[in-house]
Design a protein around this motif. Structure first.
Motif, PDB file in Angstrom:
ATOM      1  N   SER A 129       0.843  -1.195   0.000  1.00  0.00           N
ATOM      2  CA  SER A 129       0.000   0.000   0.000  1.00  0.00           C
ATOM      3  C   SER A 129       0.880   1.248   0.000  1.00  0.00           C
ATOM      4  N   ASN A 130       0.358   2.283  -0.622  1.00  0.00           N
ATOM      5  CA  ASN A 130       0.977   3.608  -0.504  1.00  0.00           C
ATOM      6  C   ASN A 130      -0.087   4.663  -0.194  1.00  0.00           C
ATOM      7  N   SER A 132      -2.429   7.300   1.713  1.00  0.00           N
ATOM      8  CA  SER A 132      -2.100   8.340   2.684  1.00  0.00           C
ATOM      9  C   SER A 132      -3.344   9.207   2.935  1.00  0.00           C
ATOM     10  N   MET A 146      -2.909   3.520   5.737  1.00  0.00           N
ATOM     11  CA  MET A 146      -3.441   2.546   4.777  1.00  0.00           C
ATOM     12  C   MET A 146      -4.801   2.004   5.186  1.00  0.00           C
ATOM     13  N   GLU A 190      -4.002   1.104  10.639  1.00  0.00           N
ATOM     14  CA  GLU A 190      -3.129   2.271  10.559  1.00  0.00           C
ATOM     15  C   GLU A 190      -4.036   3.466  10.296  1.00  0.00           C
ATOM     16  N   ASN A 233       4.478   1.586   4.230  1.00  0.00           N
ATOM     17  CA  ASN A 233       3.611   2.375   3.366  1.00  0.00           C
ATOM     18  C   ASN A 233       4.403   3.025   2.223  1.00  0.00           C
ATOM     19  N   ASP A 234       5.034   2.169   1.382  1.00  0.00           N
ATOM     20  CA  ASP A 234       5.880   2.669   0.304  1.00  0.00           C
ATOM     21  C   ASP A 234       5.503   2.117  -1.069  1.00  0.00           C
ATOM     22  N   GLY A 263      -5.175  -0.874  -0.845  1.00  0.00           N
ATOM     23  CA  GLY A 263      -3.937  -1.541  -1.232  1.00  0.00           C
ATOM     24  C   GLY A 263      -4.207  -2.977  -1.637  1.00  0.00           C
TER      25      GLY A 263
END
Length: 452
Positions: free
Chosen positions: A281-282, A284, A287, A306, A328-329, A394
């Motif tokens: 997942s990314n 924002s 996630m 989160e 989370n990248d 994600g």
């Protein structure tokens, strides 16, 4: 008071009428319509009234009448007073109507603010999470505005169309008339759904949108989307017959309150557990909720979330521990959380390496059975009460649950896609064990292939 001839004597300076206090004269003027009316059928044009001050113990109707000069003035004053009263009454009525309209508008605004919730309210950290109130949002309308909901539906339709294009390429390579016919049927359904969405957009633009029909209309479209997705998934499965039952991933492309997956079986009573999964997942900020497990009387029996800008947290019986994950990248990561009820000891693993541990997390509280396990949403009620702001965005795969604490070596084997890696003895990752809803999609899992 009495009526008298026009030439009646006027009060002289220094007389009682002139010497009395101003309040006496005003009182007499105010009582004039009641005390000085001669005959019920006579009007002001037929009778003239002459007034003078009267002692407190005197006979008012026996008093000497003053001259006629003040009668016309009094008549004019009374008429003006009546006109003023009527105008004030009309003004008051108008103000009451305005107040009613403003009150109704304020009520609608307050109702809308309750539905939309408080996006900045912290979720994690104990009391701030659900703190001062609890609410049953099961069956609520979407908390996103109607225009945003339409945008989300449009994105879901686009995703389904992309999958159909992939099927077209496959069908060209495999000349199956049955596949082509099914593809055409699905394409027609997508076209119909696009027309429905376009119609709703037009209704919004023309101001003809009726909020009372929002829930019913959106329910129909989402039901059709789910059915459509399932048929596409079945068609895709036809070209992947050789795929192992655990080689799939779930994709949650939108932050909604209706896109999720549900594990068909409940958790048993557990005094220890290990929960592992692949996740990507990314999104924002935060996630969202990869999974939540609710039982009767406790919606936060076991939750991974989160929330906003907070770190990822694990909740057990509404008690919370912060996890040291950095994932989370937009890349695939393997995570595991282990826990035992004795002293509430927990450990966190990322990509096969332990990154944190702690204790006193819901000590001596066994995980309760007979609950509902959901992937992609946080439950406020048993099996429902989803909030779009807490939804997972994600991809997720290989969600496995054990009723014991895994060893570091076992966790490392899972993270490196070892051929000897175990499947969960409580929940094993398999397509047959999961139902999906609201447009969540299944794809072939590729992370392990990339590692190997």
């Amino acid at each position: 008071c009495r009526s008298g001839p026009g030439g009646a004597e006027r009060p002289q300076p220094g007389s009682a009428a002139m010497a009395g206090p101003p309040g006496t004269l005003l009182l007499l003027l105010s009582l004039l319509p009641l005390l000085c009316l001669r005959g019920r059928g006579q009007g002001f044009g037929q009778t003239r009234f002459i007034c003078t001050s009267v002692p407190l113990d005197g006979d008012m109707c026996a008093a000497t009448a003053p001259g006629t000069g003040s009668a016309e003035e009094l008549k004019s004053t009374v008429l003006q007073l009546r006109e003023t009263v009527l105008q004030q009454k009309e003004t008051i009525m108008n103000q009451k109507e305005t107040i009613r309209e403003l009150t109704a508008k304020l009520g609608r605004c307050e109702s809308q603010s309750v539905l939309e919730g408080l996006p900045g309210e912290p979720k994690g950290g104990g009391a701030g999470r659900k703190g001062g109130f609890s609410k049953n949002t099961m069956g609520d309308l979407s908390r996103t505005p109607a225009a945003e909901t339409l945008s989300q539906l449009g994105q879901t339709l686009q995703s389904l169309k992309t999958r159909l294009e992939n099927l077209e390429q496959f069908s060209r390579m495999n000349s199956s008339s049955q596949t082509n016919n099914l593809k055409d049927i699905l394409q027609n359904k997508i076209d119909d759904l696009e027309k429905q969405v376009l119609s709703r957009v037009n209704s919004l633009e023309e101001g003809k949108f009726n909020p009372k029909n929002e829930s019913e209309e959106r329910g129909k479209i989402e039901s059709t989307l789910t059915s459509l997705h399932q048929r596409i998934s079945d068609l895709e499965k036809g070209q992947k017959d050789n795929r192992p039952p655990d080689r799939f991933q779930l994709t949650f492309s939108l932050r909604t309150n209706y896109m999720y997956a549900k594990v068909k079986k409940s958790l048993p009573e557990m005094y220890a557990f290990s929960i592992c999964m692949w996740i990507k997942s990314n999104a924002s900020p935060g996630m969202g909720t990869p999974f939540s497990y609710a039982v009767p009387g406790q919606a936060n029996e076991l939750v991974l979330i989160e929330w906003g800008n907070n770190p990822m947290e694990i909740l057990i019986n509404d008690k919370v521990a912060k996890l040291p994950f950095v994932i989370n990248d937009g890349k695939w990561h393997h995570i595991c959380v282990t826990w035992t009820t004795r002293d509430g000891v927990w450990e966190a693993y990322q990509d096969g390496t332990q990154t944190g541990n702690g204790e006193n997390l819901a000590p001596y509280h066994p995980i309760k059975p007979q609950g509902v396990l959901v992937l992609g949403q946080e439950q406020d009620t048993l099996g429902g009460g989803f909030d779009a702001t807490q939804a997972f965005v994600g991809e997720l795969a290989h969600f496995n649950v054990w009723d014991r604490k895994l060893s570091p070596g076992e966790v490392y084997g899972l993270a490196t896609c070892s051929a000897k890696a175990l499947s969960g003895n409580v929940i094993a990752w398999a397509e047959a064990n999961i139902d999906i809803y609201g447009g969540a999609t299944k794809w072939t899992f590729e992370a392990c292939r990339q590692l190997n």
